[in-house]
Enzyme design. Structure first.
Site, PDB file in Angstrom:
ATOM      1  CE1 TYR A 139      -6.898   4.850   2.955  1.00  0.00           C
ATOM      2  CE2 TYR A 139      -5.255   5.270   1.250  1.00  0.00           C
ATOM      3  CZ  TYR A 139      -5.786   4.452   2.223  1.00  0.00           C
ATOM      4  OH  TYR A 139      -5.220   3.211   2.465  1.00  0.00           O
ATOM      5  CB  CYS A 356      -3.756   1.506  10.861  1.00  0.00           C
ATOM      6  SG  CYS A 356      -2.445   1.302   9.626  1.00  0.00           S
TER       7      CYS A 356
END
Length: 390
Positions: A139, A356
């Site tokens: 991640y 993002c």
């Protein structure tokens, strides 16, 4: 997260106030326009929320379906490239002031708050992350220079970290923020090292233990401030963003105390293009509570008289590509996930990944890997990058 009512659009889209039209003029974004990156506003309340709450109001209105956009990633790219997100915060002065005061007066990453981000984000459900991430469940940003798939990009990133750390069989390695165990497993399996990994997430610890069960890996539920012992190498990937500026000194002092004099410490972190007094209010509220992305100057000030910088590698554009790959996988998995999560969660997750991606595409966001050593070290470090594929 609690259920959110998704609002249905009005028959006629409300006209935007001149303030917002003028603000967006330099970005190429038109409210209710026809380009894929133009936003479609369905309720007049959106304008009020943006003008009074800034990015927090914008994001909440999206979750509730009060506006939409075909290419949300490109909308954010264009807005952030022109720093409109910062100007929006300036208009919403009370909300912005509240965030600045909160970050200035309180230690939002104090030990008693350390587990909050896990409870709100990392423990939402492993099924979301299993659907979105690669098989290593990394991640964090992949390394795409010689990769064409997410799987390759994450494997290359993990292996590059191992080579930058000059891992040797028998090394004792500490991983601060081990996630679901992907890097710990890679280091132990391919480089013959012993790993102690820590996390503040119960869900991550459970999965990491299962994935590393046959390897010399110890996964502990622990805050970094409670660590003891000595390690040949230390690595921290995607965790420093949760440390907070008030704790940088103790974070690096702890790493310095734990690292052997001849050891190496690799820090992998998102970096901001400039020092910010607070984090984005929407991200703080809905995704990463109490987070803080560091600037380059904040890092260098914090490590002074503790570590020397052996290498500083920036591959920020790779995070844009990583986030878009995550979105593609999450979106394709949604037909199965929707039985457990509602539409508001889908819209929240889309907004999170797209904003993002825009952040990195606009180069406000960077991705840094620093290799650090103690001044007492007598090793000669040679900076390395993966060689071109022949």
């Amino acid at each position: 997260m609690p259920k959110t009512t998704i609002h249905h659009p009005l028959a006629q889209q409300p006209a935007p106030p001149e303030t917002l039209t003028r603000l967006l003029a330099a970005t190429g974004v038109t409210i209710n326009g026809h380009a894929p990156w133009d936003i479609q506003v369905y309720e007049e309340s959106v304008y009020r929320d943006v003008l009074t709450k800034g990015t927090l109001g914008l994001g909440q209105a999206f979750i509730e379906g009060r506006w939409d956009c075909k290419r949300l990633d490109e909308f954010f790219h264009r807005v952030m490239r022109a720093d409109i997100d910062e100007k929006m915060g300036g208009m919403a002065k009370l909300t912005l002031l509240g965030e600045v005061i909160r970050h200035s007066l309180f230690n939002l990453q104090a030990p008693h708050r350390a587990y909050q981000v896990a409870q709100q984000h990392y423990d939402i459900g492993n099924d979301v992350f299993e659907a979105m991430l690669d098989s290593s469940m990394s991640y964090s940003c992949g390394y795409w220079q010689h990769a064409s798939t997410l799987e390759e990009a994450q494997f290359n990133k993990l292996d590059m970290i191992c080579r930058k750390l000059d891992l040797q069989p028998g090394d004792r390695v500490l991983e601060i923020g081990c996630g679901w165990g992907g890097l710990a497993r890679h280091m132990a399996k391919h480089y013959g090292v012993q790993v102690v990994g820590i996390t503040v997430s119960v869900e991550q610890q459970t999965v990491a233990k299962e994935r590393c069960a046959e390897l010399p890996v110890d996964i502990q539920l622990k805050d970094y401030r409670d660590l003891h012992g000595q390690f040949d190498k230390i690595v921290s990937v995607g965790m420093f963003e949760h440390v907070g500026q008030k704790n940088y000194a103790i974070y690096f002092a702890t790493a310095h105390r734990l690292l052997k004099d001849n050891g190496l410490f690799l820090l992998h972190t998102i970096g901001n293009h400039k020092t910010a007094l607070h984090t984005d209010a929407w991200i703080d509220r809905h995704i990463f509570p109490n987070g803080k992305v560091p600037s380059a100057s904040e890092i260098t000030q914090a490590i002074e008289q503790k570590f020397l910088i052996e290498d500083w590698h920036n591959f920020g554009p790779d995070y844009d590509r990583t986030l878009m790959a995550w979105w593609d996988k999450f979106n394709r998995a949604w037909p199965e996930l929707q039985f457990k999560y509602d539409e508001s969660f889908y819209r929240m997750w889309k907004y999170y990944l797209m904003c993002c991606a825009g952040y990195f595409r606009a180069r406000q966001g960077q991705l840094w890997q620093l290799v650090l050593s103690k001044r007492q070290s007598n090793r000669v470090y040679r900076s390395m990058r993966p060689l071109p594929v022949s």
